[in-house]
Design an enzyme around this catalytic site. Structure first.
Site, PDB file in Angstrom:
ATOM      1  N   GLY A  31     -34.450  43.309  16.253  1.00 25.42           N
ATOM      2  CA  GLY A  31     -34.827  44.185  17.354  1.00 25.42           C
ATOM      3  C   GLY A  31     -36.083  43.670  18.032  1.00 25.42           C
ATOM      4  CE  LYS A  34     -36.067  39.743  16.224  1.00 25.64           C
ATOM      5  NZ  LYS A  34     -37.438  39.192  16.109  1.00 25.64           N
ATOM      6  CG  ASP A  79     -40.452  39.783  10.095  1.00 29.34           C
ATOM      7  OD1 ASP A  79     -40.750  38.571   9.979  1.00 29.34           O
ATOM      8  OD2 ASP A  79     -40.007  40.288  11.143  1.00 29.34           O
ATOM      9  CD  GLU A  93     -37.202  39.142   9.977  1.00 30.81           C
ATOM     10  OE1 GLU A  93     -37.081  40.233   9.365  1.00 30.81           O
ATOM     11  OE2 GLU A  93     -37.144  39.054  11.210  1.00 30.81           O
ATOM     12  CE  LYS A 141     -38.711  43.159  10.400  1.00 38.12           C
ATOM     13  NZ  LYS A 141     -37.825  42.400  11.309  1.00 38.12           N
ATOM     14  CG  LEU A 142     -42.823  47.169   3.707  1.00 39.07           C
ATOM     15  CD1 LEU A 142     -43.630  47.146   2.403  1.00 39.07           C
ATOM     16  CD2 LEU A 142     -43.060  48.481   4.458  1.00 39.07           C
ATOM     17  CE  LYS A 143     -42.420  43.059  12.252  1.00 39.74           C
ATOM     18  NZ  LYS A 143     -41.762  41.781  12.634  1.00 39.74           N
ATOM     19  CG  ASN A 179     -43.126  38.480  12.943  1.00 35.37           C
ATOM     20  OD1 ASN A 179     -43.291  39.626  12.525  1.00 35.37           O
ATOM     21  ND2 ASN A 179     -42.104  38.162  13.703  1.00 35.37           N
TER      22      ASN A 179
HETATM   23  C1  NPQ Z   1     -39.268  40.686  14.460  1.00 37.08           C
HETATM   24  N1  NPQ Z   1     -39.278  42.836  15.703  1.00 37.08           N
HETATM   25  O1  NPQ Z   1     -38.292  40.946  13.802  1.00 37.08           O
HETATM   26  C2  NPQ Z   1     -39.684  41.477  15.688  1.00 37.08           C
HETATM   27  C3  NPQ Z   1     -41.028  41.180  16.092  1.00 37.08           C
HETATM   28  C4  NPQ Z   1     -41.664  41.915  17.210  1.00 37.08           C
HETATM   29  C5  NPQ Z   1     -38.719  45.105  15.174  1.00 37.08           C
HETATM   30  O2  NPQ Z   1     -39.992  43.760  13.798  1.00 37.08           O
HETATM   31  C6  NPQ Z   1     -43.324  43.833  21.505  1.00 37.08           C
HETATM   32  C7  NPQ Z   1     -42.177  43.146  21.796  1.00 37.08           C
HETATM   33  C8  NPQ Z   1     -43.754  43.910  20.209  1.00 37.08           C
HETATM   34  C9  NPQ Z   1     -41.475  42.500  20.815  1.00 37.08           C
HETATM   35  C10 NPQ Z   1     -43.482  43.299  17.903  1.00 37.08           C
HETATM   36  C11 NPQ Z   1     -39.402  43.837  14.819  1.00 37.08           C
HETATM   37  C12 NPQ Z   1     -43.052  43.263  19.211  1.00 37.08           C
HETATM   38  C13 NPQ Z   1     -41.906  42.527  19.510  1.00 37.08           C
HETATM   39  C14 NPQ Z   1     -42.780  42.631  16.918  1.00 37.08           C
HETATM   40  C15 NPQ Z   1     -41.214  41.871  18.502  1.00 37.08           C
HETATM   41  O3  NPQ Z   1     -39.901  39.700  14.156  1.00 37.08           O
HETATM   42 MG    MG Z   2     -38.724  38.920  12.532  1.00 36.31          MG
END
Ligand code: NPQ
Ligand code: MG
Length: 373
Positions: free
Chosen positions: A296, A268, A194, A219, A166-168, A196
């Site tokens: 996660g 989540k 993803d 996402e 998964k690439l942010k 965000n």
């Molecule tokens: C998500 N997690 O799916 C989150 C976002 C995220 C694994 O991509 C500190 C605590 C830093 C929680 C960075 C993943 C974080 C965090 C990203 C959650 O959107």
């Molecule tokens: Mg996410």
């Protein structure tokens, strides 16, 4: 059971590398842990662990860790302590009058449920209805300073055995990184993105450029509140839309599905008030033929244990962000979760099936507070 007391413990866990998302860069995790002590009459005493996934700053959602600690000590713990015949399932019901604070509620439910299950000798997996003994794992890859760095990072994760990448993404870091990863690793790797919440519906045409790359899903491209926007976007892009931040309950999940706002849901437990609500979302999604996967929040081994058990339910048909402990931490507070052939084993012991290692826990603890009830 009756709650005898709850310990609030703050720990500081350095990350193996900075993790950059569209909302910011994290270099360490500031985590609130709960240790619930319950008395069960003639059955004795039980201890249970909860992990709050709130970040130190309200950047992922409105929650943040100091607020979680405050609402727990001021409202949530006293309310749950007033329940005479307490069990894990009773926590959500008791906390219903209090609005929001899903991550704080989830942590308390987790601690009480863990105490209950340890006392009963039942595992988290069995309690939730897991049907597998190991789960395939994906990994979330942060935004990097260059495409070269990104490709190197992805190569390392594929080498380690991760079955999905998964690439942010964010505006300015989307089509080119995805193209580079496809060019380098081919069309066979499972790949998704993803955002965000970093885009608006005005970016729909731009996001449709990702359609050429055969992604599993995109996402949460739009803001948390913009469920209708995601439904509109889903008509423009061919890539399946997955919601994360927008889904805060089984009810909002049902609404989003009915609106056509998502073809996939990232579950989540912290975001939705706990593992029992997470299971209800799994059930709602399954009834609608919507795929789910386990997200996660950079959990320690405690939250990771519970997530891996959840991800073993039958409706979790896509690999989750249930990465190995060493994806985030050089040294976990529990026995670390290690990847074997791209999978993590579902714990089988009572409750979460593991507990913090006392020395490790002491090393990372920044404060403790005992709330006697
Ligand atoms: C998500 N997690 O799916 C989150 C976002 C995220 C694994 O991509 C500190 C605590 C830093 C929680 C960075 C993943 C974080 C965090 C990203 C959650 O959107
Ligand atoms: Mg996410």
């Amino acid at each position: 059971m009756k709650l005898a007391g709850v310990e609030l413990r703050r720990i500081q866990m350095p990350l193996v590398a900075p993790f950059r998302t569209s909302f910011g860069t994290e270099t360490a995790r500031d985590i609130l842990l709960l240790r619930a002590v319950a008395s069960a009459g003639s059955s004795g005493e039980a201890e249970g662990w909860g992990e709050c996934v709130a970040m130190s700053d309200p950047l992922y959602s409105s929650e943040y860790v100091d607020a979680a600690a405050d609402v727990l000590r001021r409202f949530l713990i006293p309310k749950v302590a007033s329940v005479a015949d307490l069990d894990g399932a009773g926590v959500g019901a008791a906390l219903e009058p209090f609005k929001g604070h899903w991550m704080a509620k989830a942590a308390l439910e987790m601690a009480v449920l863990d105490a209950e299950l340890r006392l009963a000798g039942r595992s988290w997996a069995r309690e939730l209805g897991a049907t597998r003994d190991r789960v395939p794992c994906g990994v979330s890859v942060g935004i990097m300073n260059s495409i070269g760095e990104l490709v190197d990072a992805v190569a390392g994760y594929l080498e380690a055995g991760y079955v999905r990448i998964k690439l942010k993404i964010e505006p300015g870091w989307d089509v080119e990184p995805v193209r580079a990863v496809r060019d380098r690793f081919g069309d066979d790797i499972l790949l998704q993105v993803d955002a965000n919440t970093a885009y608006t519906l005005a970016d729909a045409r731009h996001l449709a450029k990702l359609d050429d790359f055969g992604l599993l899903l995109m996402e949460q491209p739009l803001p948390e509140e913009d469920v209708l926007g995601h439904a509109e976007l889903a008509k423009v892009v061919r890539t399946p839309v997955c919601l994360d931040e927008s889904i805060t309950s089984a009810r909002t999940a049902a609404a989003a599905i009915t609106l056509g706002a998502c073809q996939v849901i990232n579950i989540k437990p912290g975001r939705v008030g706990g593992y029992l609500e997470a299971r209800r979302i799994h059930d709602v999604a399954a009834a609608h033929g919507i795929a789910v996967w386990c997200g996660g929040m950079l959990e320690t081994g405690l939250g990771r244990a519970a997530n891996v058990a959840l991800a073993a339910l039958p409706g979790f048909t896509l690999p989750g962000d249930t990465s190995a402990s060493d994806r985030y931490y050089r040294s976990d507070i529990t026995t670390p979760f290690q990847l074997r052939d791209g999978h993590l084993d579902v714990p089988t012991g009572p409750g979460l099936g593991l507990a913090p290692l006392p020395d490790r826990l002491a090393e990372v603890t920044t404060s403790t507070e005992w709330i006697s009830l």
